[in-house]
Design an enzyme around this catalytic site. Structure first.
Site, PDB file in Angstrom:
ATOM      1  N   ASP A 266       0.870  -1.176   0.000  1.00 42.91           N
ATOM      2  CA  ASP A 266       0.000   0.000   0.000  1.00 42.91           C
ATOM      3  C   ASP A 266       0.910   1.231   0.000  1.00 42.91           C
ATOM      4  OD1 ASP A 266      -2.118   1.694   0.005  1.00 42.91           O
ATOM      5  OD2 ASP A 266      -3.135   0.796   1.716  1.00 42.91           O
TER       6      ASP A 266
HETATM    7  C1  BGC Z   1      -5.007   3.211   0.222  1.00 46.17           C
HETATM    8  C2  BGC Z   1      -5.198   2.171  -0.862  1.00 46.17           C
HETATM    9  C3  BGC Z   1      -5.106   2.818  -2.217  1.00 46.17           C
HETATM   10  C4  BGC Z   1      -3.788   3.533  -2.337  1.00 46.17           C
HETATM   11  C5  BGC Z   1      -3.582   4.197  -3.684  1.00 46.17           C
HETATM   12  C6  BGC Z   1      -3.785   4.050  -0.005  1.00 46.17           C
HETATM   13  O1  BGC Z   1      -3.716   5.125   0.876  1.00 46.17           O
HETATM   14  O2  BGC Z   1      -4.963   2.586   1.481  1.00 46.17           O
HETATM   15  O3  BGC Z   1      -6.423   1.523  -0.683  1.00 46.17           O
HETATM   16  O4  BGC Z   1      -5.290   1.875  -3.246  1.00 46.17           O
HETATM   17  O5  BGC Z   1      -3.714   4.525  -1.330  1.00 46.17           O
HETATM   18  O6  BGC Z   1      -4.483   5.200  -3.894  1.00 46.17           O
END
Ligand code: BGC
Length: 737
Positions: free
Chosen positions: A293
């Site tokens: 993530d």
């Molecule tokens: C989130 C993810 C997301 C990623 C990219 C993160 O902060 O937890 O779910 O896909 O950002 O946007």
């Protein structure tokens, strides 16, 4: 955007243009062979480049890194909106310009993979995932994801970071908006439907994209409902609940899985070798990509388990994180870690093999460019039809004293509240590409239905003016609830009551004594007790997307009988969290009698305000007793058929979601007091009797025992069929050897 090459049409980019010394470009070879040929030609640095994903890639600023093969994928950039601009012409150019550096300017020409969060629709925005789950309709959810993929590819998106399958019984946690509910079966089946919708049978089809099951694992258990907080959970509970929807997504062929920000019992997931390597990749045989993530690897330093980014990179690659989203730690340190012998190169090779396999499967080597969009991606009549069906299906009627449906041919309606003229506010929390101007507002839809003469609209301030108009109308429809920014990532609340002031106004609207309908826009279960006391009917509609107004009008005026069902329990108050169907028996069973309340709250009951699965409609359904084709089920195979007669005893056609729950009364570990096993939707005309049929197998009662291996016990299983998690007739089944 200056000085970048012109985007070329996709059709002109054939494999025949490639130098013949790139044998991996032969699409006739099996993917594994193509990957091996390409990896055989790669330097360690080029391999590490494949593990590096950057946000908001820029064709000029990142040109050197792209030509040097130091970037493997991109986050957020999109043909239509990369760089966060709205000018489609400029940005179709943006993706292809970056891609051209990688494909034509780098030594081996490995294409970039463009990922973007396409969560509940792309340009055509559907209800938030929690609302989609409320439809309890896999076909509809699959169609929504298919539609989103078709729009996303127009913008060059090849990969979405959805579905989110974190189970949660924590309405304070803002990300429940993005979840598919609290139970493994509903969440797992919806997740599989989304995966099918995004990826189709072949994610390399030009209209399909790769999906990502996230966030592995336990994220929904964040302490206190505070996003990113620590998680204390044992492996048995993880396996019996939280891992199950991930397993369903993996079994549905999901191409990627994202690691979660949280720790699990002290070990951050980006360093959790056991869950990522042993369980996901080992036991389940997941052969796709595990993506970090956002800066999740870098955050190992903040979490206090890594000394620096280099240490974090080592731990993450060892744990099984293949692709680094935006921390830069792999790009900066992986090669040096391999050279110093601290990281086995085989780990990097395995990560790169997975990433390249995905790129080949997606057809990126054959079709790296967006080119001239083959079609527009603005909402069309066809995509709006899906959006409207999904929005209607998400509407959950939680109470109704008969005021709904309203008669569309008589009376004056007063529409009031902060969402009356809303656009963007009705799209929901996770929309990068939706536009407020695409939304049909409630006022616009009601005006189209009633004409200006029979509609009074008071503006969004929801104050004295609103109260004054109540007398002038036959019914007031008050649109309350949360702005999408009050839910979603990083938006947790300490109190699940309505936003400040709304309840006061509702009390004043109700005091006048005219019929009052409350419509609740929300990204989470809210405390609705007083709203239900004050209003004659309450509809929970989540954030419904571009067809918000039309869906509301069709439900309120009875074109459609509402048929959504709650995918999460609504607790009595904030203090009752967690309340869910996951509750397991204690040594002192909870009943409705005084004695059994011992040890529970002194000041309140412990039951939910609205149970999981609850939802009314404009007719009534009578359930017969459940019937089994046999009272015994063999552990070694076969199935028993369970049937229940359901009769529409009212005067409108409607869809009933017949829900099957079970309890395993004696097991090795404590098991939920009630757990969803299956459901079947019946659409019945007035007076019509239907039969809901369930095929029950012993496998469905498998669970993880004390040693965390799967087992099914001999003995009694209690099955219950009804309209929600609390009601219904029961029947007993015996699992035999
Ligand atoms: C989130 C993810 C997301 C990623 C990219 C993160 O902060 O937890 O779910 O896909 O950002 O946007």
């Amino acid at each position: 955007m200056t000085g970048s090459p012109q985007a070329a049409p996709a059709a002109s980019r054939g494999h025949s243009e490639r130098p013949s010394q790139r044998p991996w470009l032969d699409p006739g070879l099996p993917v594994a062979e193509r990957v091996a040929l390409l990896m055989g030609a790669m330097t360690l640095e080029e391999k590490v480049g494949q593990t590096h994903q950057v946000a908001n890639i820029h064709p000029d600023d990142d040109a050197d890194a792209l030509r040097g093969a130091r970037i493997g994928s991109s986050l957020f950039a999109s043909g239509a909106t990369g760089g966060n601009e709205r000018d489609e012409g400029v940005l179709a150019f943006n993706i292809d310009a970056a891609q051209r550096h990688a494909v034509e300017g780098s030594r081996l020409g490995v294409p970039l993979l463009f990922g973007r969060d396409v969560i509940h629709g792309h340009r055509t925005v559907f209800p938030i995932p929690l609302g989609l789950a409320a439809a309890w309709d896999e076909d509809l959810v699959e169609r929504a994801a298919t539609t989103a993929a078709r729009e996303a590819v127009v913008d060059g998106v090849a990969w979405t970071f959805a579905p989110m399958v974190d189970l949660s019984e924590e309405p304070r946690w803002g990300r429940v908006a993005e979840s598919l509910g609290e139970t493994p079966v509903l969440s797992g089946r919806m997740a599989a439907a989304m995966v099918r919708g995004f990826q189709g049978a072949d994610p390399g089809h030009p209209d399909r994209i790769a999906a990502c099951a996230k966030h592995f694992a336990g994220y929904g258990l964040a302490a206190g409902g505070r996003d990113y907080d620590t998680v204390s959970v044992g492996e048995n509970t993880l396996r019996n609940l939280h891992l199950r929807p991930f397993r369903a997504a993996v079994d549905a062929g999901v191409c990627t899985v994202m690691a979660a920000f949280n720790d699990v019992d002290g070990i951050p997931m980006h360093a959790h070798r056991h869950l990522l390597r042993d369980v996901l990749k080992g036991e389940w045989g997941f052969d796709g990509v595990v993506v970090a993530d956002w800066n999740g690897i870098g955050q190992l330093v903040n979490q206090g388990v890594a000394a620096d980014l280099c240490d974090a990179a080592r731990q993450a690659i060892e744990a099984g994180v293949d692709l680094d989203m935006s921390s830069g730690s792999y790009a900066a340190h992986l090669a040096e870690l391999v050279r110093s012998g601290e990281v086995d190169e085989a780990l990097v090779d395995d990560a790169v093999r997975r990433i390249l396999t995905l790129k080949f499967r997606l057809g990126l080597f054959e079709r790296p460019y967006v080119g001239e969009p083959p079609r527009a991606n603005a909402p069309s009549a066809q995509t709006r039809e899906v959006a409207r069906a999904a929005a209607e299906a998400a509407h959950v009627l939680v109470s109704n004293n008969g005021v709904l449906p309203l008669d569309p041919s008589s009376g004056t309606v007063h529409l009031t509240g902060p969402f009356v003229d809303a656009g963007e506010e009705l799209l929901g929390t996770w929309t990068l590409d939706g536009r407020g101007e695409d939304v049909v507002s409630p006022a616009a839809a009601f005006r189209a239905r009633l004409g200006a003469g029979r509609l009074l609209v008071t503006d969004g301030r929801f104050s004295d003016r609103a109260v004054q108009q109540v007398r002038n109308a036959d019914v007031t429809v008050a649109l309350l609830g949360e702005h999408p920014w009050r839910s979603g990532e990083a938006n947790s609340v300490s109190d699940i009551g309505l936003p400040a002031g709304q309840l006061d106004v509702l009390r004043r609207l109700a005091r006048i004594g005219k019929p009052l309908v409350a419509v609740v826009y929300t990204g989470r279960p809210l405390e609705l007790g007083e709203v239900m006391d004050l209003a004659d009917a309450v509809l929970v509609v989540w954030h419904p997307g571009v067809e918000a107004g039309n869906a509301l009008a069709s439900v309120v005026f009875g074109d459609t009988s509402p048929h959504g069902r709650l995918p999460m329990t609504f607790p009595l108050t904030t203090g009752h969290i967690p309340t869910s169907t996951h509750q397991r028996p204690t040594g002192r069973l909870v009943g409705r009698d005084e004695d059994s309340r011992l040890g529970r709250y002194l000041d309140d009951l412990v039951f939910p305000r609205l149970p999981f699965g609850h939802g009314l409609t404009y007719t009534t359904f009578d359930y017969g007793p459940p019937r089994l084709s046999s009272g015994e089920l063999s552990l070694t195979g076969g199935e028993v058929e369970l049937e229940v007669d359901v009769t529409n005893s009212g005067d409108r056609p409607a869809r009933e979601v017949v829900q099957l729950y079970f309890r395993d009364p004696v097991a090795e570990v404590t098991r939920p007091l009630t757990e969803l096993l299956d459901w079947e939707a019946l659409v019945l005309l007035p007076g019509e009797k239907g039969v809901a049929r369930f095929a029950v197998t012993a496998e469905q009662f498998a669970y993880f025992g004390r040693d965390n291996t799967a087992r099914t016990d001999l003995g009694e299983i209690v099955l219950r069929v009804g309209p929600d998690a609390l009601r219904g007739g029961t029947v007993s089944l015996r699992v035999t050897a």
